[in-house]
Motif scaffolding. Structure first.
Motif, PDB file in Angstrom:
ATOM      1  N   VAL A 181     -26.101  42.962  -5.782  1.00 38.44           N
ATOM      2  CA  VAL A 181     -26.612  42.927  -6.906  1.00 38.44           C
ATOM      3  C   VAL A 181     -25.506  43.655  -7.874  1.00 38.44           C
ATOM      4  N   LEU A 182     -25.292  42.726  -8.889  1.00 40.89           N
ATOM      5  CA  LEU A 182     -24.333  43.257 -10.135  1.00 40.89           C
ATOM      6  C   LEU A 182     -25.125  43.630 -11.138  1.00 40.89           C
ATOM      7  N   LEU A 183     -24.607  44.878 -11.717  1.00 47.38           N
ATOM      8  CA  LEU A 183     -25.574  45.185 -12.894  1.00 47.38           C
ATOM      9  C   LEU A 183     -24.552  45.903 -13.776  1.00 47.38           C
ATOM     10  N   GLN A 231     -34.589  54.145 -10.374  1.00 42.78           N
ATOM     11  CA  GLN A 231     -35.451  54.263  -9.136  1.00 42.78           C
ATOM     12  C   GLN A 231     -35.751  52.943  -8.621  1.00 42.78           C
ATOM     13  N   ALA A 232     -35.982  52.014  -9.295  1.00 40.22           N
ATOM     14  CA  ALA A 232     -36.089  50.755  -8.810  1.00 40.22           C
ATOM     15  C   ALA A 232     -34.815  50.223  -7.993  1.00 40.22           C
ATOM     16  N   MET A 233     -33.724  50.489  -8.686  1.00 42.36           N
ATOM     17  CA  MET A 233     -32.292  50.194  -8.025  1.00 42.36           C
ATOM     18  C   MET A 233     -32.017  51.072  -6.736  1.00 42.36           C
ATOM     19  N   GLY A 254     -31.377  48.078   1.911  1.00 42.06           N
ATOM     20  CA  GLY A 254     -30.487  47.366   2.634  1.00 42.06           C
ATOM     21  C   GLY A 254     -29.340  46.531   1.649  1.00 42.06           C
ATOM     22  N   ALA A 255     -29.404  46.661   0.384  1.00 36.23           N
ATOM     23  CA  ALA A 255     -28.751  45.839  -0.450  1.00 36.23           C
ATOM     24  C   ALA A 255     -27.349  46.741  -0.753  1.00 36.23           C
ATOM     25  N   THR A 256     -26.086  45.722  -1.461  1.00 33.07           N
ATOM     26  CA  THR A 256     -25.094  46.389  -1.791  1.00 33.07           C
ATOM     27  C   THR A 256     -25.265  46.339  -3.540  1.00 33.07           C
ATOM     28  N   VAL A 257     -24.944  47.254  -3.893  1.00 32.57           N
ATOM     29  CA  VAL A 257     -25.101  47.420  -5.460  1.00 32.57           C
ATOM     30  C   VAL A 257     -23.762  47.815  -6.097  1.00 32.57           C
TER      31      VAL A 257
END
Lengths: 320, 267
Positions: A156-158, A175-177, A184-187
């Protein structure tokens, strides 16, 4: 296709340079992000953060160097199957309803989150039938971040995810992030906002003037960028002594009657004040304040070469 | 908000982007919804040709009660409806979309630009058909205009052929200009082209010089081919080559404009 190992980098930039006309937005940047990392890109406006994300999401090509997304070229659609990004909240199609925008994005993925789940995660359930043009700024923001997650992306790119939000809305998004990262995601997120990085990131990459100025765990980088501002008034004759105090990084001066009002930046303000007292500098009207991130970056950028070599260490004079 | 653990797709190594037509249909469908919710953008386009027919043809008994002349008048205004829809939806529409930050966002989704463009074309064609409904209704109910069932079917096909050159011209304008410039340019192209192409007044009423000039225009070529199909009045011999030539030119301009835009914004 190359065999996939679990530790294959999610994002890999090697020697990437990107110019816009005469402006060098990124200057020989290398960066590797591995699965499961939560990386904050910290830097002032214009540092090159957004350019970096646009290269990773395939919107732009580098002038030099290579960008890899899941080992492939981010400009090919199949490389982007595991990628989620956010639109700018001002850019949502005004007349489409919240649920329709979610469906439009979800339709691009093989196994998207069910509409219900997305809406619930972001507290948008009651707004599903609302046209996006009628949402508040915070609601649009939430929808924008929801769109990044709807395809269940591995990365995810933010870009500045909570700029302009009130405290409560910011915490909901954070919190959602965190939840999604825990799944298990990469942020990879950018911010020019220190608190956001502190709240979320485990690893912090400091960018300034198109270069990576520091890269390390949160604590090391915080030490690198946190600065105090010391203001004091001294006679002109004392200025040289003040400038020579260990730990003083930047000195600005303004005339103040016969005296000078000095503004100093320092990582350890207490130590600097102790030294000033010990050296019997005739100062008055002492003030110590937190310095803004922009000010901290200015001192960092000035010593960029030194810092890039020793990125996890403390800047000169910060320690005891 | 709980961590479910299976929210993230862990391995999609073998996965491919969604099928092209499915995505094109998705973009086309939501593009239609997006447009239909701004009624004012739709209504003008739908009503203008029908109103022109109502005001300028229906009151003239020598045209309205003559099957050939009336059918030709409906065909002309129908051609105008298609041309106007294409120029506005692709010229003004594309340039507006390009200025919205949602457009670059869509490019980060796992799909190329093809499905979105195809969806836009499907949507544009649907609006062309919708724009024909009022003018055909007025012509059918209030004038002597008549089509055989075969002609009617062929006319439906012809809409697509008539739309292509103007759709390409619209894209060339939309990808080349900002929306502030695109709308006046669309209007400056649309009305002279329509008038000189004989879409408002039949070419038989033109002075000789205008009639000659007119035969070199894409609007006149389309008009004559449509009139030939609907009334049997032969088009001039060069109509088809003229139309194909303009179509090739507009296609080239559209591709160049698209590439220049991509180069400016995404390189």
């Amino acid at each position: 296709m190359v065999s996939r190992t679990t530790d294959e980098p999610v994002v890999e930039l090697t020697g990437v340079t990107r110019r816009f006309g005469a402006v060098v937005a990124l200057d020989d940047v290398s960066l590797t992000v591995r699965p499961g990392e939560l990386v904050g890109l910290l830097g002032p406006n214009g540092a090159g953060k957004t350019t970096l994300l646009s290269l990773v999401s395939g919107l732009r090509k580098p002038d030099a160097g290579t960008v890899r997304l899941f080992g492939g070229d981010p400009r090919s659609a199949s490389s982007r199957l595991g990628l989620g990004t956010t639109p700018q909240e001002t850019g949502l199609p005004d007349t489409l309803r919240v649920a329709e925008v979610v469906q439009l994005v979800a339709g691009h993925y093989r196994d998207p989150m069910p509409l219900e789940e997305v809406l619930t995660r972001f507290g948008l359930t009651d707004l599903a039938r609302r046209q996006t043009g009628g949402l508040s700024g915070g609601q649009k923001r939430r929808l924008a971040v929801a769109l990044a997650l709807v395809g269940r992306p591995r990365l995810v790119l933010l870009d500045e995810p909570t700029t302009g939000l009130d405290v409560e809305a910011r915490h909901v998004l954070w919190q959602a992030m965190r939840d999604y990262h825990a799944d298990g995601a990469t942020v990879l997120l950018t911010s020019h906002y220190l608190q956001e990085i502190e709240e979320l990131a485990q690893r912090v990459v400091v960018v300034g003037q198109g270069r990576v100025l520091g890269d390390g765990d949160l604590g090391a980088v915080l030490a690198l960028v946190s600065r105090r501002r010391i203001l004091l008034t001294v006679p002109p004759s004392a200025r040289g002594v003040v400038e020579a105090v260990p730990g003083v990084e930047g000195v600005q001066s303004q005339p103040h009657g016969d005296d000078e009002r000095l503004t100093l930046l320092a990582a350890d303000a207490d130590q600097v004040v102790r030294t000033l007292v010990a050296q019997q500098v005739p100062f008055r009207d002492l003030e110590v304040r937190g310095a803004s991130l922009e000010e901290a970056f200015l001192t960092l950028t000035a010593g960029a070469d030194e810092l890039a070599d020793d990125h996890a260490g403390s800047p000169a004079g910060a320690g005891r | 908000m709980t961590a479910t653990g299976d929210a993230v797709v862990q391995d999609d190594g073998a996965a491919r982007p969604q099928p092209f037509w499915r995505l094109a249909w998705l973009h086309g469908r939501l593009g239609f919804v997006e447009t239909v919710r701004i009624p004012i953008a739709v209504i003008g386009n739908l009503l203008f040709p029908a109103l022109a027919l109502l005001f300028f043809v229906v009151p003239l008994p020598q045209v309205a009660s003559d099957p050939v002349a009336a059918t030709a008048a409906v065909a002309q205004l129908g051609t105008f409806a298609v041309m106007s829809t294409c120029l506005f939806s692709f010229g003004a529409g594309v340039s507006e979309d390009r200025q919205r930050p949602f457009d670059p966002y869509l490019r980060t989704l796992p799909a190329g630009p093809g499905p979105r463009l195809t969806g836009r074309v499907l949507n544009g064609l649907l609006w062309c058909y919708l724009a024909l409904v009022p003018v055909v209704l007025v012509g059918w109910l209030l004038t002597a205009a008549r089509l055989t069932p075969t002609q009617a079917l062929w006319s439906l096909v012809l809409v697509v052929a008539a739309a292509v050159p103007f759709l390409l011209l619209g894209l060339a304008i939309g990808y080349r200009l900002t929306s502030k410039a695109a709308i006046p340019v669309v209007q400056a192209v649309l009305f002279p082209l329509a008038f000189a192409g004989g879409l408002f007044m039949p070419p038989e009423a033109f002075p000789r010089w205008l009639d000659v000039l007119s035969q070199g225009l894409p609007s006149r070529a389309v008009r004559d081919l449509v009139v030939q199909m609907t009334t049997g009045t032969e088009a001039y011999a060069l109509a088809l080559p003229v139309l194909l030539g303009w179509t090739a030119l507009f296609a080239t301009l559209a591709v160049l404009a698209y590439r220049a835009d991509e180069g400016r914004r995404f390189r």
